[in-house]
Design a protein around this motif. Structure first.
Motif, PDB file in Angstrom:
ATOM      1  N   SER A  55     -36.128  10.031  40.231  1.00 21.73           N
ATOM      2  CA  SER A  55     -37.024  11.083  39.763  1.00 21.73           C
ATOM      3  C   SER A  55     -37.235  10.988  38.264  1.00 21.73           C
ATOM      4  O   SER A  55     -36.449  10.372  37.544  1.00 21.73           O
ATOM      5  CB  SER A  55     -36.471  12.462  40.117  1.00 21.73           C
ATOM      6  OG  SER A  55     -35.275  12.704  39.409  1.00 21.73           O
ATOM      7  N   THR A  68     -44.101  17.391  33.769  1.00 19.81           N
ATOM      8  CA  THR A  68     -44.365  16.457  34.856  1.00 19.81           C
ATOM      9  C   THR A  68     -43.090  16.273  35.665  1.00 19.81           C
ATOM     10  O   THR A  68     -42.029  16.008  35.099  1.00 19.81           O
ATOM     11  CB  THR A  68     -44.842  15.100  34.302  1.00 19.81           C
ATOM     12  OG1 THR A  68     -46.037  15.310  33.552  1.00 19.81           O
ATOM     13  CG2 THR A  68     -45.107  14.104  35.417  1.00 19.81           C
ATOM     14  N   ILE A  70     -41.744  14.155  39.034  1.00 20.10           N
ATOM     15  CA  ILE A  70     -42.055  13.103  39.996  1.00 20.10           C
ATOM     16  C   ILE A  70     -40.786  12.761  40.771  1.00 20.10           C
ATOM     17  O   ILE A  70     -39.782  12.379  40.175  1.00 20.10           O
ATOM     18  CB  ILE A  70     -42.602  11.838  39.310  1.00 20.10           C
ATOM     19  CG1 ILE A  70     -43.832  12.170  38.470  1.00 20.10           C
ATOM     20  CG2 ILE A  70     -42.920  10.759  40.346  1.00 20.10           C
ATOM     21  CD1 ILE A  70     -44.308  11.026  37.569  1.00 20.10           C
ATOM     22  N   TYR A  87     -36.962  16.819  44.917  1.00 20.06           N
ATOM     23  CA  TYR A  87     -38.033  17.644  44.353  1.00 20.06           C
ATOM     24  C   TYR A  87     -37.496  18.998  43.893  1.00 20.06           C
ATOM     25  O   TYR A  87     -37.768  19.456  42.782  1.00 20.06           O
ATOM     26  CB  TYR A  87     -39.136  17.809  45.400  1.00 20.06           C
ATOM     27  CG  TYR A  87     -40.181  18.840  45.058  1.00 20.06           C
ATOM     28  CD1 TYR A  87     -41.070  18.632  44.003  1.00 20.06           C
ATOM     29  CD2 TYR A  87     -40.279  20.014  45.792  1.00 20.06           C
ATOM     30  CE1 TYR A  87     -42.025  19.580  43.685  1.00 20.06           C
ATOM     31  CE2 TYR A  87     -41.242  20.962  45.482  1.00 20.06           C
ATOM     32  CZ  TYR A  87     -42.111  20.738  44.426  1.00 20.06           C
ATOM     33  OH  TYR A  87     -43.049  21.682  44.119  1.00 20.06           O
ATOM     34  N   THR A 100     -47.747  16.515  38.749  1.00 25.73           N
ATOM     35  CA  THR A 100     -47.162  15.285  39.252  1.00 25.73           C
ATOM     36  C   THR A 100     -48.262  14.242  39.318  1.00 25.73           C
ATOM     37  O   THR A 100     -49.450  14.572  39.263  1.00 25.73           O
ATOM     38  CB  THR A 100     -46.468  15.490  40.624  1.00 25.73           C
ATOM     39  OG1 THR A 100     -45.667  14.343  40.910  1.00 25.73           O
ATOM     40  CG2 THR A 100     -47.468  15.729  41.740  1.00 25.73           C
TER      41      THR A 100
END
Length: 147
Positions: A55, A68, A70, A87, A100
């Motif tokens: 991540s 952001t 991801i 997440y 994202t």
């Protein structure tokens, strides 16, 4: 699942492996990952010692007021809940609007983002690329996702 911050060469190499497999048009060198780890939170996810994902949590910048987030899961480990855990872990670090970026050819990633309330903002190509990235935004975290 264990989530570990990139702090040494082994975790850096693992993060790079997942990133480059999932986003081949934006493949990174070890030095590029090392530089990103200085300004972003990069983490790797393991299930019983087996690498399953990585991540990125990037703070707001001059270009965007959103953080952001991801979460990437290797294809062989998708649909087992790892993406959801990763997440949610990332969201706990986020404040305010969240965005994202997903490679347009990553149907699983797009489906995951849309199912979690993200809305497409734009599509863009990096120099020399043929497959666009999709920028998606989640303006407000509901109580379920912020836990």
């Amino acid at each position: 699942m264990e989530i570990v911050r990139v702090r040494d060469e082994a975790t850096l190499v693992d993060w790079r492996r997942v990133h480059n497999e999932i986003v081949p048009p934006a493949a990174l060198t070890v030095d590029e990952v090392r530089e990103r780890a200085e300004r972003n939170v990069l983490e790797v996810a393991y299930d019983d010692g087996v690498l399953v994902g990585c991540s990125t949590v990037r703070p707001p910048s001059e270009e965007t007021a959103a953080m952001t987030v991801i979460a990437r899961v290797l294809p062989a480990y998708r649909r087992r809940g790892f993406g959801e855990l990763l997440y949610q872990h990332c969201l706990r670090q986020a404040r305010g609007p969240v965005e994202t970026h997903v490679l347009a050819s990553n149907a699983d990633g797009l489906r995951f983002a849309l199912a979690h309330g993200f809305v497409e903002v734009e599509r863009y190509l990096l120099p020399g690329d043929e497959i666009p990235f999709v920028e998606l935004r989640l303006d407000e975290l509901d109580d379920r996702e912020a836990r």
